[in-house]
Write an enzyme that holds these catalytic residues in place. Structure first.
Site, PDB file in Angstrom:
ATOM      1  N   GLU A 166       0.844  -1.183   0.130  1.00  0.00           N
ATOM      2  CA  GLU A 166       0.148   0.028  -0.063  1.00  0.00           C
ATOM      3  C   GLU A 166       0.978   1.256   0.006  1.00  0.00           C
ATOM      4  O   GLU A 166       0.283   2.320   0.199  1.00  0.00           O
ATOM      5  CB  GLU A 166      -1.068  -0.001   1.020  1.00  0.00           C
ATOM      6  CG  GLU A 166      -1.690  -1.100   1.727  1.00  0.00           C
ATOM      7  CD  GLU A 166      -2.479  -2.071   0.560  1.00  0.00           C
ATOM      8  OE1 GLU A 166      -1.731  -3.087   0.325  1.00  0.00           O
ATOM      9  OE2 GLU A 166      -3.551  -1.815   0.208  1.00  0.00           O
ATOM     10  N   TYR A 168       3.590   1.841   1.924  1.00  0.00           N
ATOM     11  CA  TYR A 168       4.235   2.220   3.067  1.00  0.00           C
ATOM     12  C   TYR A 168       5.685   2.053   2.849  1.00  0.00           C
ATOM     13  O   TYR A 168       6.254   1.448   1.850  1.00  0.00           O
ATOM     14  CB  TYR A 168       3.706   1.521   4.322  1.00  0.00           C
ATOM     15  CG  TYR A 168       2.210   1.937   4.537  1.00  0.00           C
ATOM     16  CD1 TYR A 168       1.976   3.315   5.398  1.00  0.00           C
ATOM     17  CD2 TYR A 168       1.130   1.160   4.509  1.00  0.00           C
ATOM     18  CE1 TYR A 168       0.751   3.625   5.462  1.00  0.00           C
ATOM     19  CE2 TYR A 168      -0.184   1.358   4.871  1.00  0.00           C
ATOM     20  CZ  TYR A 168      -0.261   2.818   5.453  1.00  0.00           C
ATOM     21  OH  TYR A 168      -1.463   3.190   5.780  1.00  0.00           O
ATOM     22  N   ARG A 216       2.903  -8.848   3.987  1.00  0.00           N
ATOM     23  CA  ARG A 216       1.841  -8.190   2.976  1.00  0.00           C
ATOM     24  C   ARG A 216       2.688  -7.567   1.888  1.00  0.00           C
ATOM     25  O   ARG A 216       3.433  -6.833   2.137  1.00  0.00           O
ATOM     26  CB  ARG A 216       1.225  -7.337   3.850  1.00  0.00           C
ATOM     27  CG  ARG A 216      -0.098  -6.616   2.995  1.00  0.00           C
ATOM     28  CD  ARG A 216      -1.356  -6.853   3.290  1.00  0.00           C
ATOM     29  NE  ARG A 216      -2.445  -6.247   2.499  1.00  0.00           N
ATOM     30  CZ  ARG A 216      -3.421  -5.408   3.510  1.00  0.00           C
ATOM     31  NH1 ARG A 216      -3.164  -5.278   4.589  1.00  0.00           N
ATOM     32  NH2 ARG A 216      -4.190  -4.833   2.365  1.00  0.00           N
ATOM     33  N   HIS A 254      -1.634   4.062  -1.326  1.00  0.00           N
ATOM     34  CA  HIS A 254      -2.572   4.942  -0.952  1.00  0.00           C
ATOM     35  C   HIS A 254      -2.691   6.325  -1.825  1.00  0.00           C
ATOM     36  O   HIS A 254      -3.645   6.706  -2.004  1.00  0.00           O
ATOM     37  CB  HIS A 254      -2.342   5.450   0.563  1.00  0.00           C
ATOM     38  CG  HIS A 254      -2.733   4.392   1.392  1.00  0.00           C
ATOM     39  ND1 HIS A 254      -3.834   3.509   1.337  1.00  0.00           N
ATOM     40  CD2 HIS A 254      -1.996   3.989   2.436  1.00  0.00           C
ATOM     41  CE1 HIS A 254      -3.916   2.662   2.366  1.00  0.00           C
ATOM     42  NE2 HIS A 254      -2.747   2.952   2.988  1.00  0.00           N
ATOM     43  N   GLN A 341     -18.001   4.925   4.820  1.00  0.00           N
ATOM     44  CA  GLN A 341     -18.349   5.973   5.571  1.00  0.00           C
ATOM     45  C   GLN A 341     -18.073   5.864   7.113  1.00  0.00           C
ATOM     46  O   GLN A 341     -17.912   6.939   7.551  1.00  0.00           O
ATOM     47  CB  GLN A 341     -19.886   5.942   5.382  1.00  0.00           C
ATOM     48  CG  GLN A 341     -20.207   6.805   4.028  1.00  0.00           C
ATOM     49  CD  GLN A 341     -21.672   6.793   3.612  1.00  0.00           C
ATOM     50  OE1 GLN A 341     -22.002   6.250   2.883  1.00  0.00           O
ATOM     51  NE2 GLN A 341     -22.559   7.686   4.402  1.00  0.00           N
TER      52      GLN A 341
HETATM   53  P1  NAP Z   1     -27.055  17.463  -0.166  1.00  0.00           P
HETATM   54  O1  NAP Z   1     -25.654  16.772   0.282  1.00  0.00           O
HETATM   55  O2  NAP Z   1     -27.543  18.555   1.037  1.00  0.00           O
HETATM   56  O3  NAP Z   1     -26.831  18.497  -1.330  1.00  0.00           O
HETATM   57  C1  NAP Z   1     -28.084  19.330  -1.864  1.00  0.00           C
HETATM   58  C2  NAP Z   1     -27.548  20.004  -2.959  1.00  0.00           C
HETATM   59  O4  NAP Z   1     -28.655  20.950  -3.494  1.00  0.00           O
HETATM   60  C3  NAP Z   1     -26.344  20.990  -2.659  1.00  0.00           C
HETATM   61  O5  NAP Z   1     -25.546  20.787  -3.909  1.00  0.00           O
HETATM   62  C4  NAP Z   1     -26.990  22.140  -2.652  1.00  0.00           C
HETATM   63  O6  NAP Z   1     -25.917  22.966  -3.574  1.00  0.00           O
HETATM   64  C5  NAP Z   1     -28.310  21.941  -3.440  1.00  0.00           C
HETATM   65  N1  NAP Z   1     -29.274  22.951  -3.122  1.00  0.00           N
HETATM   66  C6  NAP Z   1     -29.835  23.143  -1.773  1.00  0.00           C
HETATM   67  N2  NAP Z   1     -30.863  23.912  -1.952  1.00  0.00           N
HETATM   68  C7  NAP Z   1     -31.166  24.211  -3.159  1.00  0.00           C
HETATM   69  C8  NAP Z   1     -31.991  24.931  -3.833  1.00  0.00           C
HETATM   70  N3  NAP Z   1     -33.051  25.653  -3.345  1.00  0.00           N
HETATM   71  N4  NAP Z   1     -32.047  25.053  -5.406  1.00  0.00           N
HETATM   72  C9  NAP Z   1     -31.029  24.415  -5.928  1.00  0.00           C
HETATM   73  N5  NAP Z   1     -30.064  23.907  -5.461  1.00  0.00           N
HETATM   74  C10 NAP Z   1     -30.063  23.564  -4.014  1.00  0.00           C
HETATM   75  O7  NAP Z   1     -28.136  16.650  -0.260  1.00  0.00           O
HETATM   76  P2  NAP Z   1     -28.126  15.241  -0.968  1.00  0.00           P
HETATM   77  O8  NAP Z   1     -27.618  15.504  -2.225  1.00  0.00           O
HETATM   78  O9  NAP Z   1     -29.843  15.293  -1.112  1.00  0.00           O
HETATM   79  O10 NAP Z   1     -27.698  14.209   0.084  1.00  0.00           O
HETATM   80  C11 NAP Z   1     -28.386  14.054   1.040  1.00  0.00           C
HETATM   81  C12 NAP Z   1     -27.332  13.187   2.313  1.00  0.00           C
HETATM   82  O11 NAP Z   1     -27.143  11.879   1.736  1.00  0.00           O
HETATM   83  C13 NAP Z   1     -26.095  13.877   2.180  1.00  0.00           C
HETATM   84  O12 NAP Z   1     -25.628  13.912   3.689  1.00  0.00           O
HETATM   85  C14 NAP Z   1     -25.232  12.930   1.612  1.00  0.00           C
HETATM   86  O13 NAP Z   1     -23.746  13.309   1.930  1.00  0.00           O
HETATM   87  C15 NAP Z   1     -25.926  11.724   1.580  1.00  0.00           C
HETATM   88  N6  NAP Z   1     -25.530  10.887   0.404  1.00  0.00           N
HETATM   89  C16 NAP Z   1     -24.192  10.464   0.215  1.00  0.00           C
HETATM   90  C17 NAP Z   1     -23.786   9.800  -0.809  1.00  0.00           C
HETATM   91  C18 NAP Z   1     -22.469   9.562  -1.031  1.00  0.00           C
HETATM   92  O14 NAP Z   1     -21.609   9.793  -0.169  1.00  0.00           O
HETATM   93  N7  NAP Z   1     -22.020   9.011  -2.233  1.00  0.00           N
HETATM   94  C19 NAP Z   1     -24.681   9.503  -1.870  1.00  0.00           C
HETATM   95  C20 NAP Z   1     -26.111   9.756  -1.570  1.00  0.00           C
HETATM   96  C21 NAP Z   1     -26.310  10.516  -0.409  1.00  0.00           C
HETATM   97  P3  NAP Z   1     -26.001  24.605  -3.350  1.00  0.00           P
HETATM   98  O15 NAP Z   1     -27.050  25.132  -2.036  1.00  0.00           O
HETATM   99  O16 NAP Z   1     -24.675  25.223  -3.241  1.00  0.00           O
HETATM  100  O17 NAP Z   1     -26.636  24.828  -4.755  1.00  0.00           O
HETATM  101 FE1  SF4 Z   2     -17.030   0.121   6.445  1.00  0.00          FE
HETATM  102 FE2  SF4 Z   2     -19.299  -0.780   7.528  1.00  0.00          FE
HETATM  103 FE3  SF4 Z   2     -19.422   0.589   5.209  1.00  0.00          FE
HETATM  104 FE4  SF4 Z   2     -18.197  -1.673   5.361  1.00  0.00          FE
HETATM  105  S1  SF4 Z   2     -20.630  -1.127   5.626  1.00  0.00           S
HETATM  106  S2  SF4 Z   2     -17.301  -0.167   4.808  1.00  0.00           S
HETATM  107  S3  SF4 Z   2     -17.259  -1.953   7.390  1.00  0.00           S
HETATM  108  S4  SF4 Z   2     -19.067   1.542   7.239  1.00  0.00           S
END
Ligand code: NAP
Ligand code: SF4
Length: 668
Positions: A166, A168, A216, A254, A341
């Protein structure tokens, strides 16, 4: 009948017999440095040993100060430190398990000013430039490894894993990319591997023959100027000769610019490289990365790709993964979805690791699931992540739980997430919840909207009614070309060829990924997209990325400045962004939305007016809590609790939802 004849077969290494072919791979949990961490680690590993992990490897401990990952990172250099480990080794041995300590010297990946490396070359992922280690420093480091190994042996460990992959310290020595030395420790491959071999020899000398040594080894560096395949084979053979007992597979550095363990990596994407080495040496080999089910592990062994399987995160998600498989209870396995996460992302934020699907992970001494003494009739409104987590835990404690879900299936937002390419692991989470609903006799009522006249049947209510999409408020949002992310991901509506996505949070990224399709979902597709060369034409095994040309146009936009997706997970956000960049998705910040019309979408980007010629506009502007029932509950006088998205839609994610459901169920 044993469904896992290969996986459950004992592993006889001469002086030690492991009860099966499963290695619980090394994971840093953050408890290594926490106050009272060793008592907690002992409970953590004991549970996994009771779950019949064949062999456990601890998180990494440095053999000296310079090799620590952080200024106060875990190390094993004194008798006092070694004594604390006895708690861990005793707990695992009492549970019938075996455990090795991982020795990890971070080299230039340490995040402090005293880091050393073969050459003074800064790693792109660390703010500090390392000092070039002197020759006497190298000799002292060999002694430090041997001393740490003796301390580990004294502390009761069955052996060691030497972290040589990785990117290291030891990996930094073995490749020309980071080793520019002119002395006997640099230059030709024989010199570059002199240090790891000297360490193995010295440890063997100090600890004797009946001490397990796992090395490893980086079987594919995935960086320019890494090791060639011939060098890797030569190195493996030298390790075999030096008396290593097992070689574990290391994949990528990494700093490699590709995901190697995240959920978008197909399952078992790297067993081929362990198989390739198996043609060359007789030493037992362990394969790893994105193996999260016993069925798949069995197939890998049956195909002869390896002698043992390493699973790390799957043991966070379910300490009993092996024993459940052994008993034929596969449907009860809480499968790791490779989201990172709550495990790796926590570590990067200097928090203790846990698990998104198993909030009890690394909290073994804090949370206790005890049968209730006062059985309550509880209504749970909404079978999304929070409601499910609460319902199965409360029912397990002995409460009488009725779970109301107005749609035809459980899962809520998880049903949308599972449709996104690379997130199909959510199907496993839903399979787990369905099994637990039956097992703990949760009364699940699908297609049933809860109404206040049902309150009389229950002692308490849990409102887990989730979220609704937040309207953006953009002029023309009612236009027929506007689609909500729920409509799109549920399959209710389809997008046209050219698309604008409003909102670049987690859901906006998911929607863009969904629109791009699932080309990278197969191992071959994944290798093409990220440029992994299975023929090792060049040292490091990289090749140009091959992407299928596509003439559609996707815009992913946000109003704020800063990079889109800044709030995504630390260990996966960059890969999600890179995937969209690979496919030429236009990502804009500083956007002002003007109007959606029948012909176009008028915006201003960094002050410049633009008319986007798009067929569809997908609104991913966050969520609002779904609280229709709240006023009635407040007036009813019935005790109630609000959890998950209904409690707070901002920054909602499955980790918080599942944790809230679980925690409430422990105390209700
Ligand atoms: P979010 O992360 O809060 O994003 C909402 C987006 O909408 C932002 O980009 C915001 O940007 C925009 N926004 C907010 N109000 C708005 C408005 N009135 N008009 C236009 N744009 C607006 O929410 P989300 O995408 O719904 O996700 C929800 C949660 O699920 C989050 O905590 C996210 O991290 C999690 N999630 C994570 C993943 C992942 O890690 N892959 C995948 C899915 C969901 P601006 O205000 O700058 O425009
Ligand atoms: Fe990590 Fe749990 Fe997500 Fe698996 S499910 S990647 S152990 S947080």
């Amino acid at each position: 009948m044993n469904s896992y004849p290969n996986l459950m077969q004992p592993m006889d290494l001469g002086f030690i017999v492991l009860r099966n072919r499963v290695l619980m791979g090394s994971m840093h949990t953050g408890l290594e440095e926490a106050p009272d961490g060793f008592r907690r680690l002992a409970a953590f590993y004991k549970l996994r040993a009771e779950g019949e992990a064949g062999l456990i490897v601890t998180g990494g401990f440095s053999p000296n100060r310079a090799g620590r990952l952080t200024p106060f990172g875990a190390k094993l250099t004194t008798n006092h430190e070694a004594a604390k480990h006895q708690l861990i080794t005793d707990a695992v041995h009492e549970a019938g398990g075996h455990i090795c300590l991982q020795l990890l010297h971070a080299g230039r990946y340490g995040v402090h000013p005293f880091i050393v490396a073969p050459s003074a070359l800064k790693a792109p992922i660390v703010p500090f430039k390392p000092w070039e280690i002197t020759e006497s420093g190298i000799l002292k480091t060999i002694d430090s490894f041997a001393c740490a190994a003796s301390l580990a042996q004294k502390a009761g460990y069955d052996g060691l894993e030497i972290m040589g992959s990785e990117g290291y310290f030891l990996n930094q020595f073995s490749v020309p990319k980071t080793n520019k030395r002119q002395d006997q420790w640099g230059g030709p491959i024989e010199n570059r591997i002199r240090l790891p071999l000297a360490i193995v020899n010295k440890i063997r000398e100090s600890c004797g023959k009946s001490f397990l040594i796992i090395y490893r080894l980086s079987l594919i560096d995935l960086v320019e100027n890494g090791n060639s395949w011939e060098e890797i084979v030569l190195f493996a053979k030298a390790l075999e000769q030096a008396g290593v007992n097992l070689i574990n597979t290391g994949i990528g550095w990494h700093e490699s610019r590709m995901p190697t363990i995240a959920t978008m990596v197909p399952r078992g994407a790297f067993t081929w490289v362990t198989h390739k080495l198996k043609q060359e040496i007789a030493l037992p080999l362990i394969t790893t990365n994105r193996i999260n089910s016993p069925q798949q592990a069995e197939e890998i062994l049956a195909a002869g790709h390896a002698d043992m399987i390493s699973m790390a995160r799957p043991f966070l998600a379910d300490p009993d993964i092996i024993i459940k498989a052994k008993k034929g209870l596969e449907n009860e396995i809480n499968t790791c979805i490779a989201c990172n996460q709550a495990c790796l992302d926590h570590i990067f934020k200097h928090q203790t690791a846990s698990c998104l699907v198993n909030p009890a992970a690394c909290k073994e001494t804090e949370f206790e699931l005890v049968p209730t003494t006062v059985v309550k009739k509880i209504a749970v409104i909404g079978a999304g992540a929070a409601g499910l987590s609460f319902a199965i835990t409360a029912a397990q404690r002995g409460h009488v739980v009725t779970l109301y879900e107005k749609s035809a299936e459980i899962g809520g937002q998880l049903n949308l997430a599972k449709k996104v390419p690379g997130k199909a692991e959510f199907y496993e989470t839903l399979r787990y919840y369905n099994t637990m609903i039956t097992k703990w006799k949760v009364n699940l009522l699908l297609n049933t909207a809860f109404s206040l006249d049902m309150l009389a049947d229950h002692d308490e209510v849990v409102l887990s009614s989730g979220v609704i999409p937040r309207p953006s408020g953009i002029s023309g949002e009612q236009s027929s070309k506007t689609i909500s992310y729920q409509e799109l991901l549920s399959g209710a509506r389809r997008a046209g060829k050219n698309v604008a996505i409003v909102g670049a949070g987690g859901i906006g990224f998911d929607v863009a990924t969904y629109l791009l399709g699932d080309g990278a979902d197969t191992i071959a597709g994944y290798q093409k997209e990220w440029g992994i060369d299975t023929s090792f034409a060049k040292p490091g095994a990289l090749k140009p990325r091959e992407l299928t040309p596509d003439d559609s146009q996707i815009y992913l936009m946000q109003r704020k400045s800063g990079k889109p997706g800044a709030g995504l997970g630390k260990t996966t956000g960059w890969a999600h962004r890179a995937h969209l960049q690979n496919h030429k998705v236009t990502m804009w910040s500083n956007v002002e939305y003007k109007e959606i019309t029948g012909d176009s979408f008028r915006i201003e980007h960094e002050g410049e007016a633009k008319n986007l010629d798009v067929d569809s506009v997908i609104i991913c502007a966050g969520q609002l809590p779904q609280l229709e029932l709240l006023p009635g509950l407040e007036q009813s006088g019935k005790p109630f609790h609000v959890i998950g998205g209904a409690k707070g839609a901002h920054e909602l994610d499955a980790e918080r939802a599942i944790q809230e459901g679980y925690m409430l169920a422990l105390i209700i």
